[in-house]
Design a protein around this motif. Structure first.
Motif, PDB file in Angstrom:
ATOM      1  N   LYS A 271      13.136  -4.830   1.647  1.00  0.00           N
ATOM      2  CA  LYS A 271      11.855  -2.945   2.389  1.00  0.00           C
ATOM      3  C   LYS A 271      11.382  -2.871   0.875  1.00  0.00           C
ATOM      4  CE  LYS A 271      15.717   0.299   0.592  1.00  0.00           C
ATOM      5  NZ  LYS A 271      16.324   0.066  -0.448  1.00  0.00           N
ATOM      6  N   GLU A 272      11.156  -2.905  -0.448  1.00  0.00           N
ATOM      7  CA  GLU A 272      10.238  -2.273  -0.990  1.00  0.00           C
ATOM      8  C   GLU A 272       9.050  -3.412  -0.695  1.00  0.00           C
ATOM      9  OE1 GLU A 272      13.701  -1.155  -2.426  1.00  0.00           O
ATOM     10  OE2 GLU A 272      13.468  -3.167  -1.777  1.00  0.00           O
ATOM     11  N   GLN A 273       9.587  -4.610  -0.396  1.00  0.00           N
ATOM     12  CA  GLN A 273       8.142  -5.383  -0.286  1.00  0.00           C
ATOM     13  C   GLN A 273       7.270  -5.039   1.171  1.00  0.00           C
ATOM     14  OE1 GLN A 273      10.321  -8.865  -0.646  1.00  0.00           O
ATOM     15  NE2 GLN A 273       8.580  -9.549  -2.410  1.00  0.00           N
TER      16      GLN A 273
ATOM     17  N   PHE B  51       6.840  -2.222   2.218  1.00  0.00           N
ATOM     18  CA  PHE B  51       6.862  -0.748   2.182  1.00  0.00           C
ATOM     19  C   PHE B  51       5.238  -0.661   0.941  1.00  0.00           C
ATOM     20  CE2 PHE B  51      11.315   1.785   2.382  1.00  0.00           C
ATOM     21  CZ  PHE B  51      10.964   1.229   3.618  1.00  0.00           C
ATOM     22  N   SER B  52       5.689  -1.666   0.315  1.00  0.00           N
ATOM     23  CA  SER B  52       4.202  -2.224  -0.380  1.00  0.00           C
ATOM     24  C   SER B  52       2.964  -2.529   0.324  1.00  0.00           C
ATOM     25  CB  SER B  52       4.721  -3.433  -1.828  1.00  0.00           C
ATOM     26  OG  SER B  52       3.584  -3.540  -2.444  1.00  0.00           O
ATOM     27  N   TYR B  53       3.356  -3.045   1.139  1.00  0.00           N
ATOM     28  CA  TYR B  53       2.239  -3.878   1.816  1.00  0.00           C
ATOM     29  C   TYR B  53       1.492  -2.646   2.324  1.00  0.00           C
ATOM     30  CZ  TYR B  53      -0.263  -5.809   5.461  1.00  0.00           C
ATOM     31  OH  TYR B  53      -1.189  -6.612   6.730  1.00  0.00           O
TER      32      TYR B  53
ATOM     33  N   ALA C 210       1.286   0.514   2.084  1.00  0.00           N
ATOM     34  CA  ALA C 210       0.726   1.040   1.146  1.00  0.00           C
ATOM     35  C   ALA C 210      -0.813   0.716   0.485  1.00  0.00           C
ATOM     36  CB  ALA C 210       1.810   1.571   0.332  1.00  0.00           C
ATOM     37  N   GLN C 211      -1.320  -0.460  -0.013  1.00  0.00           N
ATOM     38  CA  GLN C 211      -2.043  -1.158  -0.185  1.00  0.00           C
ATOM     39  C   GLN C 211      -3.108  -0.650  -0.587  1.00  0.00           C
ATOM     40  OE1 GLN C 211      -1.238  -5.346  -1.740  1.00  0.00           O
ATOM     41  NE2 GLN C 211       1.000  -4.701  -1.747  1.00  0.00           N
TER      42      GLN C 211
ATOM     43  N   SER D  22       3.778 -11.605  -0.552  1.00  0.00           N
ATOM     44  CA  SER D  22       4.560 -10.348  -0.345  1.00  0.00           C
ATOM     45  C   SER D  22       5.778 -10.416  -0.066  1.00  0.00           C
ATOM     46  CB  SER D  22       3.473 -10.068   1.107  1.00  0.00           C
ATOM     47  OG  SER D  22       4.098 -11.369   2.161  1.00  0.00           O
TER      48      SER D  22
ATOM     49  N   ARG E 222      -3.535  -1.121   5.659  1.00  0.00           N
ATOM     50  CA  ARG E 222      -3.792   1.272   5.492  1.00  0.00           C
ATOM     51  C   ARG E 222      -5.545   1.145   6.115  1.00  0.00           C
ATOM     52  NH1 ARG E 222      -1.642   4.594   4.407  1.00  0.00           N
ATOM     53  NH2 ARG E 222      -3.111   5.787   2.968  1.00  0.00           N
TER      54      ARG E 222
ATOM     55  N   LYS F 207      -5.901  -4.251   1.737  1.00  0.00           N
ATOM     56  CA  LYS F 207      -4.339  -4.545   2.397  1.00  0.00           C
ATOM     57  C   LYS F 207      -5.230  -4.507   3.974  1.00  0.00           C
ATOM     58  CE  LYS F 207      -2.932  -7.507  -0.544  1.00  0.00           C
ATOM     59  NZ  LYS F 207      -3.247  -9.008  -0.561  1.00  0.00           N
TER      60      LYS F 207
ATOM     61  N   TRP G  68      11.340  -9.979   6.834  1.00  0.00           N
ATOM     62  CA  TRP G  68      10.564  -9.494   5.258  1.00  0.00           C
ATOM     63  C   TRP G  68      12.073  -9.966   4.478  1.00  0.00           C
ATOM     64  CZ3 TRP G  68       6.001  -7.644   3.646  1.00  0.00           C
ATOM     65  CH2 TRP G  68       5.459  -6.833   4.643  1.00  0.00           C
TER      66      TRP G  68
END
Length: 164
Positions: free
Chosen positions: A79-81, A83-85, A87-88, A56, A94, A91, A76
């Protein structure tokens, strides 16, 4: 994060970029349990989920408490990881965010939440831990003796700039 004290002076063994994410809640109305308790209990589920998912980008966390404020200091890889978490759909984040927004409309300020994200490039951070167990970035990345990176903060930052 270990409670065993590392004797002497150490610095975080982290290399490369790092993302520091602070997220927290403030209990505005202590007796409004139905407003803030679900927010309080959602975070441990997310932290367990992230701690189990080695891919992750989540490096680790530390819980911080102060009066009515509860804060989670997270580290982390990118930052992409992060933000990805967030938005999923499959998981924990959300559904927790959706539920919070629904309760916040009905709760009218009984609980507050906040977060701050710092994307820190390699060479732009340094640390020192003296007679401390693993803590902060050193707690999630491990520590090395300060002599490997420099005896002073300025020397450690310069060493990080060269490595970047």
């Amino acid at each position: 994060m270990s409670a065993q004290v590392n004797p002497g002076r150490h610095t975080a063994a982290a290399e490369g970029d790092v993302v520091v994410f602070l997220i927290g809640m403030r209990i505005n109305r202590l007796w409004a349990l139905r407003s803030w308790l679900p927010v309080f209990t959602a975070m441990p589920r997310m932290l367990r989920e992230l701690s189990r998912d080695k891919g992750s980008g989540f490096l680790g966390y530390r819980l911080l408490f102060g009066g009515r404020v509860i804060c989670v200091l997270q580290y982390w890889s990118t930052k992409e990881q992060l933000f990805s978490y967030a938005a999923q759909q499959d998981k924990q984040h959300r559904p927790a965010w959706t539920a919070f927004n629904r309760r916040a409309r009905a709760g009218k300020g009984r609980v507050g939440i906040w977060h701050e994200t710092y994307a820190v490039p390699a060479g732009s951070y340094e640390s020192v831990y003296v007679d401390m167990p693993g803590f902060g970035l050193g707690g999630v990345a491990g520590v090395v003796p300060v002599g490997r990176r420099g005896e002073t903060a300025a020397q450690r930052l310069k060493a990080g700039e060269r490595a970047a």
